[in-house]
Scaffold this motif. Structure first.
Motif, PDB file in Angstrom:
ATOM      1  N   LEU A  22       0.814  -1.217   0.000  1.00 12.63           N
ATOM      2  CA  LEU A  22       0.000   0.000   0.000  1.00 12.63           C
ATOM      3  C   LEU A  22       0.842   1.260   0.000  1.00 12.63           C
ATOM      4  CD1 LEU A  22      -2.711  -1.096   2.564  1.00 12.63           C
ATOM      5  CD2 LEU A  22      -2.974  -0.885   0.102  1.00 12.63           C
ATOM      6  N   CYS A  49     -21.344  -2.441   4.333  1.00 12.31           N
ATOM      7  CA  CYS A  49     -20.566  -3.640   3.994  1.00 12.31           C
ATOM      8  C   CYS A  49     -20.854  -4.791   4.943  1.00 12.31           C
ATOM      9  CB  CYS A  49     -19.079  -3.320   3.984  1.00 12.31           C
ATOM     10  SG  CYS A  49     -18.605  -2.217   2.637  1.00 12.31           S
ATOM     11  N   ILE A  59     -12.721  -6.094   2.439  1.00 15.97           N
ATOM     12  CA  ILE A  59     -12.007  -5.544   1.286  1.00 15.97           C
ATOM     13  C   ILE A  59     -12.778  -4.395   0.636  1.00 15.97           C
ATOM     14  CG2 ILE A  59     -11.117  -6.090  -1.019  1.00 15.97           C
ATOM     15  CD1 ILE A  59     -10.406  -8.860   0.141  1.00 15.97           C
ATOM     16  N   PRO A  60     -14.073  -4.560   0.292  1.00 13.75           N
ATOM     17  CA  PRO A  60     -14.768  -3.391  -0.271  1.00 13.75           C
ATOM     18  C   PRO A  60     -14.911  -2.255   0.736  1.00 13.75           C
ATOM     19  CG  PRO A  60     -16.270  -5.256  -0.111  1.00 13.75           C
ATOM     20  CD  PRO A  60     -14.911  -5.746   0.240  1.00 13.75           C
ATOM     21  N   LEU A  63     -11.542  -0.383   0.752  1.00 16.34           N
ATOM     22  CA  LEU A  63     -11.405   0.375  -0.494  1.00 16.34           C
ATOM     23  C   LEU A  63     -12.278   1.623  -0.495  1.00 16.34           C
ATOM     24  CD1 LEU A  63     -11.284  -2.518  -3.102  1.00 16.34           C
ATOM     25  CD2 LEU A  63      -9.393  -1.111  -2.275  1.00 16.34           C
ATOM     26  N   VAL A  66     -10.720   4.208   1.858  1.00 18.78           N
ATOM     27  CA  VAL A  66      -9.549   4.874   1.282  1.00 18.78           C
ATOM     28  C   VAL A  66      -9.983   5.894   0.237  1.00 18.78           C
ATOM     29  CG1 VAL A  66      -7.504   4.483  -0.147  1.00 18.78           C
ATOM     30  CG2 VAL A  66      -7.948   3.018   1.814  1.00 18.78           C
ATOM     31  N   LEU A  67     -10.981   5.550  -0.564  1.00 20.65           N
ATOM     32  CA  LEU A  67     -11.439   6.488  -1.593  1.00 20.65           C
ATOM     33  C   LEU A  67     -12.109   7.720  -0.983  1.00 20.65           C
ATOM     34  CD1 LEU A  67     -12.880   4.067  -4.267  1.00 20.65           C
ATOM     35  CD2 LEU A  67     -10.805   5.443  -4.416  1.00 20.65           C
TER      36      LEU A  67
END
Length: 97
Positions: A22, A49, A59-60, A63, A66-67
């Protein structure tokens, strides 16, 4: 802040070999701060989630965090509320609602 003593330090995160892909993205300050923006979005993505009927729900969630740049530890803790024991009652409640 009393919660800060339970979070890993920057040096401890740098030592974890599985997180090295990362790079510096994991050290973004918004991913670890507890303020209105980061906590509210972390609750949103963590609960969303949590109800995804897929394996590896984290994982989603990570993500999305982070976005959007929201609090990752809180979102992951909320994702962990669903497990094989709690998933059937949660899905039944969601179906009834």
């Amino acid at each position: 802040m009393p919660l800060r003593k339970y979070l890993p330090t920057r040096e401890q995160l740098r030592e974890i070999k599985s997180l090295q892909f990362l790079g510096e993205m994991i050290f973004e300050p918004h991913l670890w701060h507890f303020n209105r923006h980061s906590v509210s979005y972390a609750v949103l993505f963590g609960i969303f989630c949590c109800f995804l009927p897929i394996p590896f729900q984290m994982i989603p969630c990570v993500l999305a965090c982070v976005l959007i740049r929201c609090n990752v530890p809180l979102a992951i803790a909320l994702v962990w509320t669903s497990n094989p024991i709690t998933m059937p009652p949660m899905m039944y409640f969601a179906y009834r609602v």
